[in-house]
Scaffold this motif. Sequence first.
Motif, PDB file in Angstrom:
ATOM      1  N   SER A 192      -4.406 -10.362  -3.921  1.00 15.04           N
ATOM      2  CA  SER A 192      -4.694  -9.167  -4.722  1.00 15.04           C
ATOM      3  C   SER A 192      -3.950  -7.934  -4.257  1.00 15.04           C
ATOM      4  O   SER A 192      -4.020  -6.889  -4.925  1.00 15.04           O
ATOM      5  CB  SER A 192      -6.193  -8.861  -4.659  1.00 15.04           C
ATOM      6  N   GLY A 193      -3.295  -7.997  -3.115  1.00 15.30           N
ATOM      7  CA  GLY A 193      -2.592  -6.831  -2.596  1.00 15.30           C
ATOM      8  C   GLY A 193      -1.755  -7.243  -1.397  1.00 15.30           C
ATOM      9  O   GLY A 193      -1.785  -8.403  -0.960  1.00 15.30           O
TER      10      GLY A 193
ATOM     11  N   HIS B 287       5.684   4.237  -5.792  1.00 19.19           N
ATOM     12  CA  HIS B 287       5.082   3.379  -6.837  1.00 19.19           C
ATOM     13  C   HIS B 287       3.616   3.757  -6.964  1.00 19.19           C
ATOM     14  O   HIS B 287       2.972   4.065  -5.946  1.00 19.19           O
ATOM     15  CB  HIS B 287       5.223   1.896  -6.450  1.00 19.19           C
ATOM     16  N   PRO B 288       3.049   3.708  -8.167  1.00 21.31           N
ATOM     17  CA  PRO B 288       1.635   4.082  -8.329  1.00 21.31           C
ATOM     18  C   PRO B 288       0.668   3.212  -7.525  1.00 21.31           C
ATOM     19  O   PRO B 288      -0.448   3.645  -7.232  1.00 21.31           O
ATOM     20  CB  PRO B 288       1.389   3.903  -9.834  1.00 21.31           C
ATOM     21  N   ASN B 289       1.085   2.008  -7.175  1.00 18.49           N
ATOM     22  CA  ASN B 289       0.177   1.123  -6.428  1.00 18.49           C
ATOM     23  C   ASN B 289       0.258   1.290  -4.906  1.00 18.49           C
ATOM     24  O   ASN B 289      -0.416   0.566  -4.171  1.00 18.49           O
ATOM     25  CB  ASN B 289       0.445  -0.352  -6.781  1.00 18.49           C
TER      26      ASN B 289
ATOM     27  N   PRO C  40      -3.001  -3.059  -4.720  1.00 20.76           N
ATOM     28  CA  PRO C  40      -2.650  -2.075  -3.682  1.00 20.76           C
ATOM     29  C   PRO C  40      -1.586  -2.624  -2.728  1.00 20.76           C
ATOM     30  O   PRO C  40      -1.703  -3.742  -2.224  1.00 20.76           O
ATOM     31  CB  PRO C  40      -3.978  -1.861  -2.937  1.00 20.76           C
ATOM     32  N   ILE C  41      -0.541  -1.818  -2.504  1.00 19.82           N
ATOM     33  CA  ILE C  41       0.533  -2.178  -1.574  1.00 19.82           C
ATOM     34  C   ILE C  41       0.546  -1.098  -0.493  1.00 19.82           C
ATOM     35  O   ILE C  41       0.904   0.054  -0.766  1.00 19.82           O
ATOM     36  CB  ILE C  41       1.924  -2.212  -2.266  1.00 19.82           C
ATOM     37  N   SER C  42       0.167  -1.467   0.728  1.00 18.63           N
ATOM     38  CA  SER C  42       0.107  -0.475   1.805  1.00 18.63           C
ATOM     39  C   SER C  42       1.470  -0.272   2.441  1.00 18.63           C
ATOM     40  O   SER C  42       2.147  -1.247   2.803  1.00 18.63           O
ATOM     41  CB  SER C  42      -0.875  -0.921   2.896  1.00 18.63           C
ATOM     42  N   ALA C  43       1.850   1.006   2.593  1.00 28.46           N
ATOM     43  CA  ALA C  43       3.071   1.385   3.321  1.00 28.46           C
ATOM     44  C   ALA C  43       2.656   2.370   4.413  1.00 28.46           C
ATOM     45  O   ALA C  43       1.862   3.276   4.160  1.00 28.46           O
ATOM     46  CB  ALA C  43       4.074   2.037   2.369  1.00 28.46           C
TER      47      ALA C  43
END
Length: 187
Positions: free
Chosen positions: A23-24, A78-80, A54-57
Motif C-alpha cells: 500500500s505504500g 508528488h502529492p503522495n 504514501p511514499i516516504s522520502a
Amino acid sequence: MQLFLDTASIDEVRAAAKYGVISGVTTNPSLLAKEGGVSYKQRIIEIADVIDGPISAECVTRTADDLVAEARVLASWHPNVVVKIPIDEQGLEAIYRCTREGIRINTTLIFSPNQALLAALAGASFLSPFVGRIDDISGDGMELIQQCVQIVETHNLGARVLAASLRHPLHVAQAAMAGAHIATIPG
Ligand code: G3P
C-alpha cells in the motif's frame, strides 16, 4: 495492518506490486545510495507511478529551519510524498511547522513511547518505531510497537503506527498481532 515496502529499488517495487498487497513505500538516503546514482526525485516519481499510496522520502538536514525548507522540496515532488523527519528537538519543531502547512510527516527513528506521543501531538501522520535497532541493543522492539499503538488508540491521536526496521518474517506477524497499522518490509 497494511504492508509498505522499505526500499528505493524500482525493480523491487514493481516485483512486489503485482501481488496487490503493498500500500505504500518507505525510502531513505541509505537505500537510495544503493541505486547507482539515480536522483532521489526521479526515483520517488518512478515509485509513485507504480504504487498509489504514501511514499516516504527522508530529510537529511538537522535544524528546524532547514528541515522545513527541505520538507517543502520533498513534498513538492508528488502529492503522495510523505516526508520523513527524525524525532529530536529540532525535528519536533519541524514536524509541527510542516503539518500546519499541510505537509504529511512520517516521524522516523522513534525509540520511546514519549517520542511517539510528542510526534503525534505535533501532527505527524505516521510514527515509525525502529524495532530491529531496539532489539540490537537488547531491548524489546515489539513492546514499543504495542506501547505506541496503545497511546495512539487510547487518546484518538489520529497518527498511524508504522513498524519499521523489521528484520525477519516473525517481526511482521508480531507487528500485526501488536496492532501496528502498517509494517514496512525490507526489499
Ligand atoms: O525502515 C527503516 C529501515 O530502513 C532501517 O532498517 O534494518 O537498518 O534498522 P535497519
